[in-house]
Design a protein around this motif. Structure first.
Motif, PDB file in Angstrom:
ATOM      1  N   SER A  26     -16.018  18.755  -7.966  1.00 22.77           N
ATOM      2  CA  SER A  26     -17.050  19.610  -8.553  1.00 22.77           C
ATOM      3  C   SER A  26     -17.095  20.946  -7.838  1.00 22.77           C
ATOM      4  O   SER A  26     -16.550  21.109  -6.755  1.00 22.77           O
ATOM      5  CB  SER A  26     -18.411  18.927  -8.489  1.00 22.77           C
ATOM      6  OG  SER A  26     -18.853  18.845  -7.159  1.00 22.77           O
ATOM      7  N   VAL A  27     -17.783  21.880  -8.453  1.00 21.84           N
ATOM      8  CA  VAL A  27     -17.961  23.204  -7.877  1.00 21.84           C
ATOM      9  C   VAL A  27     -19.235  23.167  -7.041  1.00 21.84           C
ATOM     10  O   VAL A  27     -20.282  22.725  -7.517  1.00 21.84           O
ATOM     11  CB  VAL A  27     -18.083  24.270  -8.988  1.00 21.84           C
ATOM     12  CG1 VAL A  27     -18.247  25.650  -8.388  1.00 21.84           C
ATOM     13  CG2 VAL A  27     -16.872  24.228  -9.906  1.00 21.84           C
ATOM     14  N   MET A  28     -19.138  23.602  -5.800  1.00 21.02           N
ATOM     15  CA  MET A  28     -20.281  23.582  -4.897  1.00 21.02           C
ATOM     16  C   MET A  28     -21.351  24.562  -5.383  1.00 21.02           C
ATOM     17  O   MET A  28     -21.047  25.683  -5.778  1.00 21.02           O
ATOM     18  CB  MET A  28     -19.846  23.973  -3.485  1.00 21.02           C
ATOM     19  CG  MET A  28     -20.945  23.829  -2.457  1.00 21.02           C
ATOM     20  SD  MET A  28     -20.501  24.383  -0.808  1.00 21.02           S
ATOM     21  CE  MET A  28     -19.034  23.450  -0.484  1.00 21.02           C
TER      22      MET A  28
ATOM     23  N   THR B 275     -33.681  23.355  -7.672  1.00 24.45           N
ATOM     24  CA  THR B 275     -32.554  24.189  -7.274  1.00 24.45           C
ATOM     25  C   THR B 275     -31.289  23.472  -7.734  1.00 24.45           C
ATOM     26  O   THR B 275     -30.743  22.634  -7.025  1.00 24.45           O
ATOM     27  CB  THR B 275     -32.556  24.414  -5.747  1.00 24.45           C
ATOM     28  OG1 THR B 275     -33.772  25.061  -5.396  1.00 24.45           O
ATOM     29  CG2 THR B 275     -31.384  25.283  -5.315  1.00 24.45           C
ATOM     30  N   LYS B 276     -30.877  23.783  -8.967  1.00 25.88           N
ATOM     31  CA  LYS B 276     -29.678  23.180  -9.549  1.00 25.88           C
ATOM     32  C   LYS B 276     -29.025  24.192 -10.480  1.00 25.88           C
ATOM     33  O   LYS B 276     -29.636  25.194 -10.866  1.00 25.88           O
ATOM     34  CB  LYS B 276     -30.010  21.874 -10.270  1.00 25.88           C
ATOM     35  CG  LYS B 276     -31.011  22.009 -11.390  1.00 25.88           C
ATOM     36  CD  LYS B 276     -31.316  20.645 -11.978  1.00 25.88           C
ATOM     37  CE  LYS B 276     -32.195  20.789 -13.217  1.00 25.88           C
ATOM     38  NZ  LYS B 276     -32.411  19.523 -13.869  1.00 25.88           N
ATOM     39  N   TRP B 277     -27.771  23.945 -10.821  1.00 26.80           N
ATOM     40  CA  TRP B 277     -26.983  24.868 -11.640  1.00 26.80           C
ATOM     41  C   TRP B 277     -27.719  25.309 -12.899  1.00 26.80           C
ATOM     42  O   TRP B 277     -27.654  26.472 -13.280  1.00 26.80           O
ATOM     43  CB  TRP B 277     -25.659  24.219 -12.047  1.00 26.80           C
ATOM     44  CG  TRP B 277     -24.596  24.256 -11.014  1.00 26.80           C
ATOM     45  CD1 TRP B 277     -24.233  23.239 -10.181  1.00 26.80           C
ATOM     46  CD2 TRP B 277     -23.732  25.348 -10.693  1.00 26.80           C
ATOM     47  NE1 TRP B 277     -23.206  23.637  -9.370  1.00 26.80           N
ATOM     48  CE2 TRP B 277     -22.868  24.928  -9.669  1.00 26.80           C
ATOM     49  CE3 TRP B 277     -23.604  26.640 -11.181  1.00 26.80           C
ATOM     50  CZ2 TRP B 277     -21.888  25.753  -9.121  1.00 26.80           C
ATOM     51  CZ3 TRP B 277     -22.630  27.469 -10.643  1.00 26.80           C
ATOM     52  CH2 TRP B 277     -21.789  27.023  -9.616  1.00 26.80           C
TER      53      TRP B 277
ATOM     54  N   ASN C 103     -21.099  31.151  -5.711  1.00 20.82           N
ATOM     55  CA  ASN C 103     -20.595  30.596  -6.965  1.00 20.82           C
ATOM     56  C   ASN C 103     -21.521  30.880  -8.145  1.00 20.82           C
ATOM     57  O   ASN C 103     -21.053  31.031  -9.281  1.00 20.82           O
ATOM     58  CB  ASN C 103     -20.323  29.099  -6.823  1.00 20.82           C
ATOM     59  CG  ASN C 103     -19.101  28.834  -5.978  1.00 20.82           C
ATOM     60  OD1 ASN C 103     -18.260  29.715  -5.783  1.00 20.82           O
ATOM     61  ND2 ASN C 103     -18.984  27.638  -5.456  1.00 20.82           N
ATOM     62  N   ILE C 104     -22.828  30.973  -7.909  1.00 21.86           N
ATOM     63  CA  ILE C 104     -23.758  31.384  -8.975  1.00 21.86           C
ATOM     64  C   ILE C 104     -23.430  32.825  -9.377  1.00 21.86           C
ATOM     65  O   ILE C 104     -23.349  33.151 -10.567  1.00 21.86           O
ATOM     66  CB  ILE C 104     -25.233  31.275  -8.518  1.00 21.86           C
ATOM     67  CG1 ILE C 104     -25.617  29.824  -8.249  1.00 21.86           C
ATOM     68  CG2 ILE C 104     -26.172  31.918  -9.528  1.00 21.86           C
ATOM     69  CD1 ILE C 104     -25.767  28.956  -9.467  1.00 21.86           C
ATOM     70  N   PHE C 105     -23.215  33.696  -8.384  1.00 21.77           N
ATOM     71  CA  PHE C 105     -22.850  35.084  -8.674  1.00 21.77           C
ATOM     72  C   PHE C 105     -21.553  35.144  -9.481  1.00 21.77           C
ATOM     73  O   PHE C 105     -21.443  35.913 -10.438  1.00 21.77           O
ATOM     74  CB  PHE C 105     -22.687  35.890  -7.384  1.00 21.77           C
ATOM     75  CG  PHE C 105     -23.974  36.246  -6.683  1.00 21.77           C
ATOM     76  CD1 PHE C 105     -25.220  35.955  -7.229  1.00 21.77           C
ATOM     77  CD2 PHE C 105     -23.951  36.880  -5.456  1.00 21.77           C
ATOM     78  CE1 PHE C 105     -26.399  36.288  -6.583  1.00 21.77           C
ATOM     79  CE2 PHE C 105     -25.119  37.223  -4.791  1.00 21.77           C
ATOM     80  CZ  PHE C 105     -26.350  36.931  -5.359  1.00 21.77           C
ATOM     81  N   LYS C 106     -20.549  34.348  -9.100  1.00 19.94           N
ATOM     82  CA  LYS C 106     -19.284  34.332  -9.837  1.00 19.94           C
ATOM     83  C   LYS C 106     -19.490  33.903 -11.280  1.00 19.94           C
ATOM     84  O   LYS C 106     -18.972  34.517 -12.209  1.00 19.94           O
ATOM     85  CB  LYS C 106     -18.278  33.376  -9.181  1.00 19.94           C
ATOM     86  CG  LYS C 106     -17.540  33.943  -8.025  1.00 19.94           C
ATOM     87  CD  LYS C 106     -16.518  32.929  -7.547  1.00 19.94           C
ATOM     88  CE  LYS C 106     -15.713  33.429  -6.388  1.00 19.94           C
ATOM     89  NZ  LYS C 106     -14.715  32.442  -5.966  1.00 19.94           N
TER      90      LYS C 106
END
Length: 170
Positions: A68-70, A107-109, A75-78
Motif C-alpha cells: 500500500s501507499v503510506m 486522519t485517513k486518505w 503522498n497527499i500532496f503528490k
C-alpha cells in the motif's frame, strides 16, 4: 544517476522501484533480467558496456501480501498534484481534513486533501459545503501501482504496460 528502474515480480507484476545501480546488481548477479532498457544509454566499466535498465524482472517470485501507499503529507500532496484543491494555488500548502477532526473526522486518505493556508483558514471548522467551497473530487486512497503510474512522477513510457492492471482500492 537519478534515474529509477521498475522492478517486476517473476509474474510481471510491479513490485517496487529501485536505483539503476541496484537494478544493475540484480541483473549482474543473475537474480533478474532486463525487460526494457533505456535506448542509446549504457553503463560503462573500464572494459565493458551494459545497457541501462528501465524495467527488470526478478527470476524468483517474491511474496508480497499487500503493498500500500503510506499515508503521509508528501503522498497527499503528490496525489493532489501539489495544488490546493479549493483554489489551485501552489503556495503555503497544508493538509485539510474534509470533515474536521473536531467533528469526528478521521486522519485517513478519504478525508485528507491538500489546501493552501488561506483556504484552510477560510474553511475552518466547517465542511466544504458549509463553507461554500467546492471540493473538485472525492479524496481517495490510491493503490500502489496506481500511485506509481499516476502520481510518482518518476516513471517512463516503458513502464506503462506493467502498470495497467490494478484498480484503485478504498
Amino acid at each position: 544517476m537519478a534515474r529509477k528502474v521498475l522492478v517486476l515480480n517473476s509474474d510481471y507484476r510491479a513490485l517496487t522501484v529501485c536505483s539503476v545501480y541496484k537494478a544493475f546488481l540484480l541483473v549482474f548477479l543473475d537474480k533478474a533480467e532486463v525487460v526494457n532498457q533505456v535506448e542509446n544509454t549504457f553503463l560503462r566499466s573500464v572494459s565493458q558496456s551494459f545497457p541501462m535498465p528501465s524495467v527488470i524482472r526478478l527470476y524468483s517470485y517474491v511474496n508480497m501480501p499487500y503493498k500500500s501507499v503510506m499515508l503521509n503529507r508528501h503522498n497527499i500532496f503528490k496525489r493532489d498534484g501539489h495544488r490546493c484543491v479549493y483554489c489551485s494555488s501552489r503556495e503555503d500548502l497544508t493538509i485539510d481534513h474534509v470533515m474536521p477532526r473536531s467533528r469526528g473526522g478521521k486522519t485517513k486518505w478519504t478525508n485528507l486533501v491538500t489546501a493552501c493556508k488561506k483556504c484552510n483558514a477560510r474553511k475552518g471548522d466547517y465542511t466544504p459545503e458549509e463553507a461554500g467551497m467546492r471540493l473538485p473530487y472525492a479524496p481517495f486512497k490510491p493503490s500502489f501501482v496506481v500511485f506509481l503510474r499516476d502520481f510518482s512522477g518518476i516513471g517512463d513510457d516503458t513502464w506503462k504496460p506493467y502498470l495497467q492492471t490494478e484498480s484503485i482500492e478504498e
